[in-house]
Design an enzyme around this catalytic site. Structure first.
Site, mmCIF file in Angstrom:
data_model
loop_
_atom_site.group_PDB
_atom_site.id
_atom_site.type_symbol
_atom_site.label_atom_id
_atom_site.label_comp_id
_atom_site.label_asym_id
_atom_site.label_seq_id
_atom_site.Cartn_x
_atom_site.Cartn_y
_atom_site.Cartn_z
ATOM 1 N N TYR A 142 -61.715 88.455 -50.570
ATOM 2 C CA TYR A 142 -60.769 88.129 -51.638
ATOM 3 C C TYR A 142 -59.302 88.227 -51.238
ATOM 4 C CZ TYR A 142 -64.922 88.351 -54.488
ATOM 5 O OH TYR A 142 -66.167 88.109 -54.999
ATOM 6 N N ALA A 143 -59.042 88.803 -50.088
ATOM 7 C CA ALA A 143 -57.640 88.931 -49.676
ATOM 8 C C ALA A 143 -57.525 88.728 -48.170
ATOM 9 C CB ALA A 143 -57.093 90.298 -50.067
ATOM 10 N N LEU A 144 -56.338 88.372 -47.749
ATOM 11 C CA LEU A 144 -56.087 88.128 -46.330
ATOM 12 C C LEU A 144 -55.351 89.313 -45.725
ATOM 13 C CD1 LEU A 144 -54.882 84.464 -46.875
ATOM 14 C CD2 LEU A 144 -56.910 85.102 -45.540
ATOM 15 N N HIS A 151 -47.929 84.201 -48.703
ATOM 16 C CA HIS A 151 -47.085 85.023 -49.576
ATOM 17 C C HIS A 151 -46.241 86.009 -48.774
ATOM 18 C CE1 HIS A 151 -48.521 83.689 -53.514
ATOM 19 N NE2 HIS A 151 -49.691 83.528 -52.916
ATOM 20 N N ASP A 158 -47.496 81.734 -56.714
ATOM 21 C CA ASP A 158 -48.611 81.333 -57.554
ATOM 22 C C ASP A 158 -48.082 81.133 -58.973
ATOM 23 O OD1 ASP A 158 -50.325 81.639 -55.415
ATOM 24 O OD2 ASP A 158 -50.857 83.697 -55.951
ATOM 25 N N GLU A 201 -56.711 75.756 -54.818
ATOM 26 C CA GLU A 201 -55.828 76.654 -55.571
ATOM 27 C C GLU A 201 -54.732 75.827 -56.238
ATOM 28 O OE1 GLU A 201 -54.292 79.993 -53.412
ATOM 29 O OE2 GLU A 201 -56.279 80.870 -53.098
ATOM 30 N N HIS A 204 -51.136 77.563 -56.296
ATOM 31 C CA HIS A 204 -50.371 78.042 -55.138
ATOM 32 C C HIS A 204 -49.454 76.944 -54.601
ATOM 33 C CE1 HIS A 204 -49.934 80.539 -51.364
ATOM 34 N NE2 HIS A 204 -49.547 79.340 -50.929
HETATM 35 ZN ZN LIG Z 1 -51.061 82.114 -53.580
#
Ligand SMILES: [Zn+2]
Length: 282
Positions: A142-144, A151, A158, A201, A204
């Site tokens: 779910y996250a980088l 970001h 977003d 997305e 984004h």
């Molecule tokens: Zn984003």
């Protein structure tokens, strides 16, 4: 004042490596993209450091950014004066590059004039520490990790709708159609997930600046595709808003001097891989 003639008229003249988008509507003082440096330089010195700075940096699983790539003009969005109404904040602390925030404010303002006024700003710049915290808490699904998220640059945010899901919302539709006029691209389109490696997305958006956003929108290409194309062609030209831009890719393995005779406006951006893109107009 509505300038429908300007809004509606998109012309595409394709030859091998040049095209024309003409004219686009940007309701701001003329003079070209705000990132352009106005100096009548006859040459520009490029160092390896330039590979990692600028609006066109590619950030994905193969190309993380070093911390030195982070924009130096990060500000709290609430401190800017350009804001009108037509948007809300998910939380109080949202930061972004000041230059990018100004373009974003202009964009939201233009949408509001067309009755699209339920934007919800959900996330902006995250520093490496915050990104790491998110990654630790949410896990790799779910996250980088830090440096792998756009970001972390300060050029992305977003933006949702306070009314409904972004893919259905008027706000999402408006951004898909108009964000490029303000230098933004929808970074993770529905039909490009195989290229970006990221799910669709619609919220984004990423700042790349004009004329690049206009070209990418017109050709329907992602940042990955655009940079690859530039690398292959080396030089392209584009007419946007009556201005003829020359866009050139240069591989950088040592310090270079690039001649730019007669060009009083230029922008240099690295690609975060192996070279720089120099954009000029007379
Ligand atoms: Zn984003």
């Amino acid at each position: 004042m509505k300038k429908w003639g300007f809004y509606l008229f998109l012309l595409l003249f394709l030859d091998l490596a040049s095209f024309s988008i003409e004219p686009i509507s940007v309701e701001k003082a003329d003079g070209g993209p705000i990132d352009m440096i106005s100096t009548c330089a006859s040459s520009i010195k490029i160092t390896k450091d330039n590979i990692y700075k600028g609006n066109l940096l590619l950030v994905n699983k193969d190309y993380p950014i070093p911390e030195k790539s982070v924009r130096s003009d990060i500000v709290d969005l609430r401190n800017l004066h350009e804001w009108g109404s037509g948007y809300g904040w998910l939380h109080a602390d949202i930061r972004l590059s000041e230059r990018v925030a100004q373009n974003f404010a202009q964009m939201v303002h233009a949408a509001e004039k067309e009755g699209v006024n339920h934007f919800m700003i959900n996330s902006g710049y995250r520093d490496f520490k915050e990104q790491n915290k998110l990654y630790q808490e949410m896990g790799p699904d779910y996250a980088l990790p830090p440096g792998y998220s756009e970001h972390n640059l300060g050029l992305s945010l977003d933006v949702g709708s306070s009314q409904m899901k972004m893919e259905k919302a008027p706000e999402g539709k408006w951004l898909r159609k108009n964000a490029w006029k303000y230098g933004f691209i929808l970074r993770y389109p529905e039909d490009k997930t195989a290229i970006t490696g990221i799910q669709y997305e619609p919220w984004h958006i990423r700042y790349v600046g004009l004329p690049h956003s206009a070209i990418m929108h017109e050709k329907n290409v992602t940042l990955e595709e655009y940079l690859t194309d530039l690398k292959e062609k080396r030089n392209i030209t584009a007419n946007v808003n009556g201005k003829k831009y020359a866009i050139s890719y240069y591989p950088v393995s040592k310090t270079l001097t690039i001649k730019t005779p007669g060009h009083c406006h230029y922008e240099i951006s690295g690609n975060n891989m192996d070279g720089v893109i120099v954009t000029t107009f007379p």
